[in-house]
Design a protein around this motif. Structure first.
Motif, short mmCIF file in Angstrom:
data_model
loop_
_atom_site.label_atom_id
_atom_site.label_comp_id
_atom_site.label_asym_id
_atom_site.label_seq_id
_atom_site.Cartn_x
_atom_site.Cartn_y
_atom_site.Cartn_z
N PHE A 60 1.47 -1.27 -0.12
CA PHE A 60 -0.10 0.30 -0.43
C PHE A 60 0.57 1.21 0.09
O PHE A 60 -0.03 1.87 -0.64
N GLN A 61 1.83 1.09 0.99
CA GLN A 61 2.79 2.24 1.17
C GLN A 61 3.29 2.52 -0.58
O GLN A 61 4.04 4.10 -1.04
N TYR A 62 3.68 1.40 -0.96
CA TYR A 62 4.28 1.74 -2.18
C TYR A 62 3.46 2.51 -3.14
O TYR A 62 3.57 3.29 -4.50
N GLU A 63 2.71 1.70 -3.53
CA GLU A 63 1.00 1.94 -4.23
C GLU A 63 0.76 3.52 -4.25
O GLU A 63 0.68 4.35 -5.26
N GLU A 64 0.70 3.88 -2.98
CA GLU A 64 0.54 5.33 -2.50
C GLU A 64 1.57 6.32 -2.71
O GLU A 64 1.13 7.50 -3.53
N GLU A 65 2.75 5.89 -3.15
CA GLU A 65 4.01 6.95 -2.71
C GLU A 65 3.79 6.64 -4.77
O GLU A 65 4.46 7.69 -5.84
N TYR A 66 3.47 5.51 -5.14
CA TYR A 66 3.55 5.63 -7.45
C TYR A 66 1.85 6.99 -7.62
O TYR A 66 1.78 7.31 -7.98
N MET A 67 0.92 6.52 -6.65
CA MET A 67 -0.27 7.79 -6.89
C MET A 67 0.01 8.91 -7.08
O MET A 67 -0.33 10.19 -7.86
N ASP A 68 0.74 9.49 -6.17
CA ASP A 68 1.17 10.04 -5.96
C ASP A 68 2.06 11.21 -6.92
O ASP A 68 1.69 11.87 -7.22
N SER A 69 3.04 10.56 -7.06
CA SER A 69 4.16 10.34 -8.06
C SER A 69 3.58 10.76 -9.90
O SER A 69 4.07 11.77 -10.60
N ILE A 70 2.08 10.20 -9.99
CA ILE A 70 1.92 10.28 -11.21
C ILE A 70 0.75 11.39 -10.70
O ILE A 70 -0.13 11.47 -12.28
N GLY A 71 0.43 12.05 -10.15
CA GLY A 71 -0.42 12.71 -9.42
C GLY A 71 -1.99 12.57 -9.72
O GLY A 71 -2.84 13.62 -9.59
#
Ligand SMILES: [Fe+2]
Ligand SMILES: [Fe+2]
Length: 131
Positions: A60-71
């Motif tokens: 979840f942490q990885y995915e949240e960082e990913y979602m953040d990175s793509i705005g």
């Protein structure tokens, strides 16, 4: 039983790997639960369920960082869903039902697997632009 298939792909390599890993850990718990020959397996199953939770938190942490990175615009509500799930898992008392532990653990596993499956298909695919 939960089996990985292309239908679960979101097209982000690392995320797909992590989802596949979640399925694999859940699969190990299923195999143990189903094995009638094994006695004293419940401690091992609880350990796997805890491993599954720990890996889900990591994912979840990885995915949240990913979602953040793509705005991703719906990051916040997606984060809430992850947090709700973790809270539910944290609220499970693995030793609650002693006399029918096999069925109790199977119900937990089915809940976890259904949630993960539905979440990937219904929510994770959204940030990937697939639904
Ligand atoms: Fe997610
Ligand atoms: Fe995910």
């Amino acid at each position: 039983m939960i089996t990985w298939s292309d239908e679960y792909r979101v097209g982000v390599k690392e995320v797909d790997e992590q989802h596949r890993q979640l399925f694999a850990i859940a699969g190990r718990a299923y195999e143990l639960l189903k094995n009638e020959m094994l006695t004293d397996k419940y401690d091992s199953i609880i350990e796997i369920l805890q491993e599954l939770k720990a890996y889900a938190v990591y994912h979840f942490q990885y995915e949240e960082e990913y979602m953040d990175s793509i705005g991703y615009a719906k990051l916040l509500s997606h984060k809430v869903m992850h947090a709700d799930f973790v809270e539910k898992i944290n609220g499970i008392d693995f030793r609650k039902v002693d006399d029918n532990q096999g069925q109790y653990l199977m119900e937990i596993l089915e809940f976890v697997v259904k949630w993960i499956e539905g979440h990937i298909l219904g929510q994770d695919k959204k940030y990937a632009g697939l639904v």
